[in-house]
Design a protein around this motif. Structure first.
Motif, mmCIF file in Angstrom:
data_model
loop_
_atom_site.group_PDB
_atom_site.id
_atom_site.type_symbol
_atom_site.label_atom_id
_atom_site.label_comp_id
_atom_site.label_asym_id
_atom_site.label_seq_id
_atom_site.Cartn_x
_atom_site.Cartn_y
_atom_site.Cartn_z
ATOM 1 N N ASN A 73 0.826 -1.220 0.000
ATOM 2 C CA ASN A 73 0.000 0.000 0.000
ATOM 3 C C ASN A 73 0.854 1.261 0.000
ATOM 4 O OD1 ASN A 73 -2.401 -1.415 -0.106
ATOM 5 N ND2 ASN A 73 -2.593 -1.536 2.117
ATOM 6 N N ASP A 74 1.933 1.258 0.786
ATOM 7 C CA ASP A 74 2.838 2.405 0.789
ATOM 8 C C ASP A 74 3.427 2.633 -0.603
ATOM 9 O OD1 ASP A 74 2.364 2.814 3.449
ATOM 10 O OD2 ASP A 74 4.227 1.847 4.131
ATOM 11 N N TYR A 75 3.831 1.537 -1.245
ATOM 12 C CA TYR A 75 4.400 1.635 -2.587
ATOM 13 C C TYR A 75 3.376 2.207 -3.560
ATOM 14 C CZ TYR A 75 6.272 0.311 -7.110
ATOM 15 O OH TYR A 75 6.710 0.336 -8.398
ATOM 16 N N ARG A 76 2.143 1.727 -3.477
ATOM 17 C CA ARG A 76 1.083 2.243 -4.351
ATOM 18 C C ARG A 76 0.865 3.737 -4.126
ATOM 19 N NH1 ARG A 76 -3.293 -2.511 -3.521
ATOM 20 N NH2 ARG A 76 -2.395 -4.008 -4.965
ATOM 21 N N ASN A 77 0.824 4.134 -2.855
ATOM 22 C CA ASN A 77 0.595 5.548 -2.536
ATOM 23 C C ASN A 77 1.734 6.429 -3.036
ATOM 24 O OD1 ASN A 77 -1.839 4.941 -1.349
ATOM 25 N ND2 ASN A 77 -0.977 4.774 0.706
ATOM 26 N N THR A 78 2.971 6.002 -2.808
ATOM 27 C CA THR A 78 4.107 6.810 -3.264
ATOM 28 C C THR A 78 4.132 6.892 -4.780
ATOM 29 O OG1 THR A 78 5.556 4.870 -3.123
ATOM 30 C CG2 THR A 78 5.568 6.379 -1.253
ATOM 31 N N LYS A 79 3.806 5.786 -5.434
ATOM 32 C CA LYS A 79 3.772 5.784 -6.894
ATOM 33 C C LYS A 79 2.691 6.731 -7.405
ATOM 34 C CE LYS A 79 3.593 2.416 -10.645
ATOM 35 N NZ LYS A 79 3.366 1.019 -11.004
ATOM 36 N N LYS A 80 1.527 6.682 -6.763
ATOM 37 C CA LYS A 80 0.411 7.544 -7.145
ATOM 38 C C LYS A 80 0.781 9.013 -6.951
ATOM 39 C CE LYS A 80 -4.560 7.872 -6.334
ATOM 40 N NZ LYS A 80 -5.666 7.355 -5.517
ATOM 41 N N TYR A 82 3.774 10.302 -6.894
ATOM 42 C CA TYR A 82 4.801 10.648 -7.876
ATOM 43 C C TYR A 82 4.162 10.970 -9.221
ATOM 44 C CZ TYR A 82 8.626 10.131 -11.164
ATOM 45 O OH TYR A 82 9.525 10.338 -12.178
ATOM 46 N N TYR A 83 3.228 10.117 -9.651
ATOM 47 C CA TYR A 83 2.570 10.365 -10.930
ATOM 48 C C TYR A 83 1.737 11.635 -10.906
ATOM 49 C CZ TYR A 83 4.083 6.163 -13.288
ATOM 50 O OH TYR A 83 4.850 5.222 -13.917
ATOM 51 N N GLU A 84 1.081 11.911 -9.782
ATOM 52 C CA GLU A 84 0.302 13.141 -9.686
ATOM 53 C C GLU A 84 1.196 14.375 -9.719
ATOM 54 O OE1 GLU A 84 -2.025 12.660 -6.160
ATOM 55 O OE2 GLU A 84 -3.416 11.259 -7.115
ATOM 56 N N GLN A 85 2.346 14.296 -9.055
ATOM 57 C CA GLN A 85 3.263 15.432 -9.028
ATOM 58 C C GLN A 85 3.872 15.689 -10.402
ATOM 59 O OE1 GLN A 85 6.137 14.400 -6.080
ATOM 60 N NE2 GLN A 85 4.843 15.019 -4.359
ATOM 61 N N ASN A 86 4.178 14.634 -11.129
ATOM 62 C CA ASN A 86 4.876 14.780 -12.400
ATOM 63 C C ASN A 86 3.966 14.606 -13.609
ATOM 64 O OD1 ASN A 86 7.505 15.165 -11.244
ATOM 65 N ND2 ASN A 86 7.402 13.021 -10.645
ATOM 66 N N LYS A 87 2.683 14.742 -13.401
ATOM 67 C CA LYS A 87 1.720 14.525 -14.485
ATOM 68 C C LYS A 87 1.959 15.508 -15.636
ATOM 69 C CE LYS A 87 -3.226 14.142 -15.308
ATOM 70 N NZ LYS A 87 -4.561 14.204 -14.705
#
Length: 127
Positions: A73-80, A82-87
């Motif tokens: 879950n932590d990995y999913r959240n950090t990935k999400k 990251y994608y939101e920040q660099n969209k």
């Protein structure tokens, strides 16, 4: 100290480290017990050993299940995040990449059709 002395010291230290490492592995090799495959994995014991191994693995997974789920879950959240920040960056990069590829594809097609036309003209001239 000059360079030759430093090289000699380095060489001595490396050889000492290598000797120490070799001794450690030889010591650990001697302490390992021999495993008798014939006795342990014969027809009578084979299925019971497999069951025991599977049970141990299941217990290990069950004990660590919560930690594994939280890590996922932590990995999913950090990935999400990251994608939101660099969209915006990603979208801009993709747009530029598509434009670049579009230009390259145009040039390739132009060259390809030019060669194809020349081939067909050469065929017609030969006939």
């Amino acid at each position: 100290m000059n360079l030759d002395e430093l090289k000699q010291i380095r060489k001595r230290n490396f050889l000492a480290h290598k000797k120490k490492k070799k001794e450690y592995y030889l010591k650990s090799k001697l302490t390992k017990k021999e495993f008798d495959y014939e006795a342990e994995l014969n027809n009578e014991n084979f299925f019971s050993k497999i069951k025991a191994i599977a049970h141990e693995q299941k217990m290990y997974i069950d004990n660590r299940k919560e930690a594994i789920v939280t890590k996922i879950n932590d990995y999913r959240n950090t990935k999400k995040e990251y994608y939101e920040q660099n969209k915006e960056k990603r979208l801009e990069y993709n747009k530029e990449y598509r434009e670049k590829k579009k230009e390259e594809l145009k040039a390739y097609r132009k060259e390809y059709y030019k060669k194809l036309k020349e081939k067909q003209l050469n065929k017609l001239e030969e006939e």
